[in-house]
Design a protein around this motif. Structure first.
Motif, PDB file in Angstrom:
ATOM      1  N   THR A 164     -10.293  -9.778  15.723  1.00 16.33           N
ATOM      2  CA  THR A 164      -9.229  -8.755  16.582  1.00 16.33           C
ATOM      3  C   THR A 164     -10.066  -7.973  17.490  1.00 16.33           C
ATOM      4  O   THR A 164     -11.346  -8.033  17.628  1.00 16.33           O
ATOM      5  N   VAL A 165      -9.054  -7.394  18.330  1.00 13.53           N
ATOM      6  CA  VAL A 165      -9.676  -6.336  19.188  1.00 13.53           C
ATOM      7  C   VAL A 165     -10.422  -5.443  18.672  1.00 13.53           C
ATOM      8  O   VAL A 165     -11.648  -5.166  19.213  1.00 13.53           O
ATOM      9  N   GLU A 166     -10.230  -5.056  17.246  1.00 15.86           N
ATOM     10  CA  GLU A 166     -10.868  -3.934  16.748  1.00 15.86           C
ATOM     11  C   GLU A 166     -12.289  -4.582  16.094  1.00 15.86           C
ATOM     12  O   GLU A 166     -13.079  -3.940  16.088  1.00 15.86           O
ATOM     13  N   SER A 167     -12.233  -5.627  15.523  1.00 11.99           N
ATOM     14  CA  SER A 167     -13.547  -6.062  14.875  1.00 11.99           C
ATOM     15  C   SER A 167     -14.236  -7.128  15.775  1.00 11.99           C
ATOM     16  O   SER A 167     -15.342  -7.477  15.495  1.00 11.99           O
ATOM     17  N   ASN A 168     -13.767  -7.523  17.191  1.00 16.08           N
ATOM     18  CA  ASN A 168     -14.511  -8.359  17.765  1.00 16.08           C
ATOM     19  C   ASN A 168     -15.746  -7.796  18.293  1.00 16.08           C
ATOM     20  O   ASN A 168     -16.126  -6.939  18.536  1.00 16.08           O
ATOM     21  N   THR A 171      -3.343   7.100   5.674  1.00 22.69           N
ATOM     22  CA  THR A 171      -3.015   5.932   6.717  1.00 22.69           C
ATOM     23  C   THR A 171      -1.564   5.251   6.572  1.00 22.69           C
ATOM     24  O   THR A 171      -0.958   5.818   5.641  1.00 22.69           O
ATOM     25  N   GLN A 219      -9.774  -4.731   4.893  1.00 21.84           N
ATOM     26  CA  GLN A 219      -8.847  -4.627   5.517  1.00 21.84           C
ATOM     27  C   GLN A 219      -7.679  -3.778   4.842  1.00 21.84           C
ATOM     28  O   GLN A 219      -6.714  -3.211   5.107  1.00 21.84           O
TER      29      GLN A 219
END
Length: 598
Positions: free
Chosen positions: A379-383, A2, A78
């Motif tokens: 967030t956009v990822e977790s929404n 990553t 995270q």
């Protein structure tokens, strides 16, 4: 591999070129701020952690993330567990961890502009126990690797009118001068951004959600002062507002100026002025007087103008919240809402007041399991979609020129479980216990923290955060020194006696990992309480936040007669205050929400 694993490897390689075997990465800036600008988000850049409190240590063959109970779940979501150990504070301090994990001969770097003198002393002692050393660096090694690091904000300062502050800057500086005279000191270095904003009656937009401007200040015993800021930050209007007794100087002059106090006594807060400032004063021949920033307590005790402004902001914000809750209740059962769309709608409603300057923090809009992380940020990822059967928690606030707000409410989406209603009611009982508390003047916040926890403790439950924090007047949403929290719960710092004029949050909660979270938050004002026939001067709380508490989640049988009376009286006040601020349809909805408990 990553991106954060690559960054960790790059940092270790760079440290080797500096003859260092490790490095400490705190989440703060050179002003010891809780919330920091994008340019200072070194911890997030290195690890991916997006919380508002934490730190890290990188050693040659191991690394550790330090967070408190508010971030137990978030840090694991995270940050890559393959690269980092997860250490919970205050159970294990960084010094304790280093005493166990550092090796003889280690040279562990730290940035003296991001550390306090007490932290340096404690860490040096821990490392000395194992034959290792703590080494200050001239330049932060992360900055050499962070090639697209944002620049500090260039936004200009603004003047906060005396009609909103209740005291002039000259009056505040004169009080600081008197404080210095009492200590036979010549000057004090102010480094906390909210202290500078309060002292000079200025505001800014350099830190998201907190109206402060990047600056340092030195106030002298005669009430004159030097204000250090980047070129262009102090315009002609602010210069006129500051007056001739304040000299505006470039930020680049600050470090050199600290070396010009030879033979003088200069006060510096050991918790707020970083180690580099203390060292520069000493090298220049000054005697450092280690005292708490003299504006901290004065700022915390609100004057009548600030209190009146806050009440106005709360009413305005409460009406916006009522509009949002009505919209949410009508829309959520369709299954079309998400965490982000809900928080966006609330921000838009607040914006429709025409007076919103900013949010007071990033909204915590959390449904289902996400709400079990007290400081979750969508967030956009977790929404996540907001679905029937879930509890939805929204913790939010607004920055208005006349006050800062912070409120948490929980709403059901369709039918929810009996367990959820039981936990909600226990949290409410704790909330009421704080709201109705009466206590002697000088009581510490920790002394009443258990009032909020008792209904949960009786069921073998608890929550891993403090019960209340101070709040600023169009300043930081988290303002010390006051708080409600026992030392063994996250919240930070020594406890402060509660005094009339202080404002605090009242926010007990309950969190079931992987399932749901509950928190009920209002803001309170500490007021004098006259008890006929009593022997002691007493204090109590005045409720400042007026927004309905979801009645369908309350189990009336769990409430005492007095608690039920509190709920009904609170809702009657909510309806009376907000109805004139609402359209007829929302007012009718509010009236139903504020009906007495059956």
């Amino acid at each position: 591999m990553t991106i954060h694993t690559e960054r960790l490897a790059a940092l270790r390689a760079h440290l080797a070129t500096l003859d260092l075997t490790g490095f400490v990465v705190p989440l703060t800036d050179e002003y010891m701020s809780e919330y920091v600008g994008d340019y200072a988000q070194r911890l997030a850049w290195l690890t991916g952690f997006k919380g508002s409190a934490g730190s890290a240590v990188v050693l040659a063959d191991t690394a550790a993330m330090f967070t408190d109970g508010r971030y137990t779940l978030q840090v694991r979501e995270q940050v890559d567990a393959a690269d980092w150990q997860f250490v919970q504070v205050p159970a294990t301090s960084m010094a304790d961890w280093l005493r166990t994990n550092a090796r003889e001969g280690d040279r562990i770097g730290f940035d003296p502009w991001l550390a306090t003198v007490d932290w340096v002393a404690a860490t040096e002692r821990a490392l000395a126990d194992v034959g290792a050393a703590l080494m200050p660096v001239d330049a932060n090694p992360i900055d050499a690797l962070w090639t697209d690091r944002p620049a500090p904000s260039p936004a200009p300062m603004t003047a906060q009118d005396d009609s909103l502050t209740g005291r002039t800057s000259a009056d505040k500086r004169a009080a600081v001068g008197e404080w210095l005279a009492e200590r036979r000191a010549d000057a004090v270095v102010l480094t906390a951004l909210d202290s500078i904003a309060w002292t000079f009656n200025v505001r800014g937009s350099d830190v998201a959600r907190t109206p402060v401007a990047l600056s340092y200040a030195i106030v002298h015993a005669d009430g004159t002062a030097e204000l250090f800021a980047a070129p262009g930050k102090v315009g002609e209007d602010v210069a006129r507002h500051l007056g001739n007794a304040v000299t505006v100087r470039p930020m680049t002059d600050f470090a050199a100026t600290l070396g010009r106090f030879a033979g003088k006594r200069v006060a510096a807060d050991p918790d707020r002025a970083v180690a580099a400032i203390h060292e520069a004063l000493r090298r220049g021949g000054a005697t450092v007087v280690a005292e708490r920033d003299p504006t901290v307590l004065a700022k915390a005790i609100k004057n009548p103008v600030e209190i009146a402004g806050h009440r106005s902001a709360q009413a305005r914000d409460g009406a916006a919240m009522a509009r949002f809750l009505k919209w949410f209740e009508e829309t959520a059962p369709s299954g079309t809402l998400s965490e982000l769309s809900a928080s966006d709608r609330l921000e838009a409603i607040r914006g429709e007041t025409g007076l919103l300057r900013d949010l007071s923090f990033d909204t915590i809009s959390a449904t289902g399991a996400h709400a079990a992380s007290p400081h979750y940020k969508a967030t956009v990822e977790s929404n996540a979609p907001i679905l029937p059967g879930q509890l939805y928690l929204i913790d939010s606030g607004g920055q208005y020129a006349d006050g800062t707000t912070d409120i948490t409410r929980v709403m059901p989406v369709g039918e929810v479980s009996d367990e959820m209603r039981d936990r909600f009611t226990r949290v409410l009982k704790g909330h009421i216990a704080i709201d109705t508390a009466i206590f002697p003047d000088g009581t510490l916040g920790g002394h009443i923290d258990g009032f909020a926890r008792r209904p949960l403790w009786e069921a073998g439950l608890d929550y891993a955060h403090g019960t209340g924090h101070g709040i600023g007047a169009f300043l930081s949403v988290h303002e010390g020194p006051q708080r409600i929290g026992a030392p063994n719960y996250p919240g930070g710092g020594p406890l402060e006696p509660l005094r009339a004029g202080m404002m605090l949050s009242n926010e007990p909660g309950y969190y079931k990992a992987g399932k749901y979270g509950i928190r009920i938050e209002n803001l309170l004002l500490v007021v004098e309480c006259d008890i006929p026939g009593g022997d002691l001067p007493m204090l109590a709380f005045e409720t400042l936040t007026f927004v309905p508490i979801e009645r369908s989640l309350i189990v009336p049988a769990l409430l005492t007669h007095a608690e039920r009376a509190w709920v009904d009286a609170y809702h009657a006040r909510v309806e009376a205050l907000l109805t004139p601020l609402l359209d007829n349809e929302t007012a009718a909805w509010l009236s139903a929400k504020c009906a007495p408990l059956s």
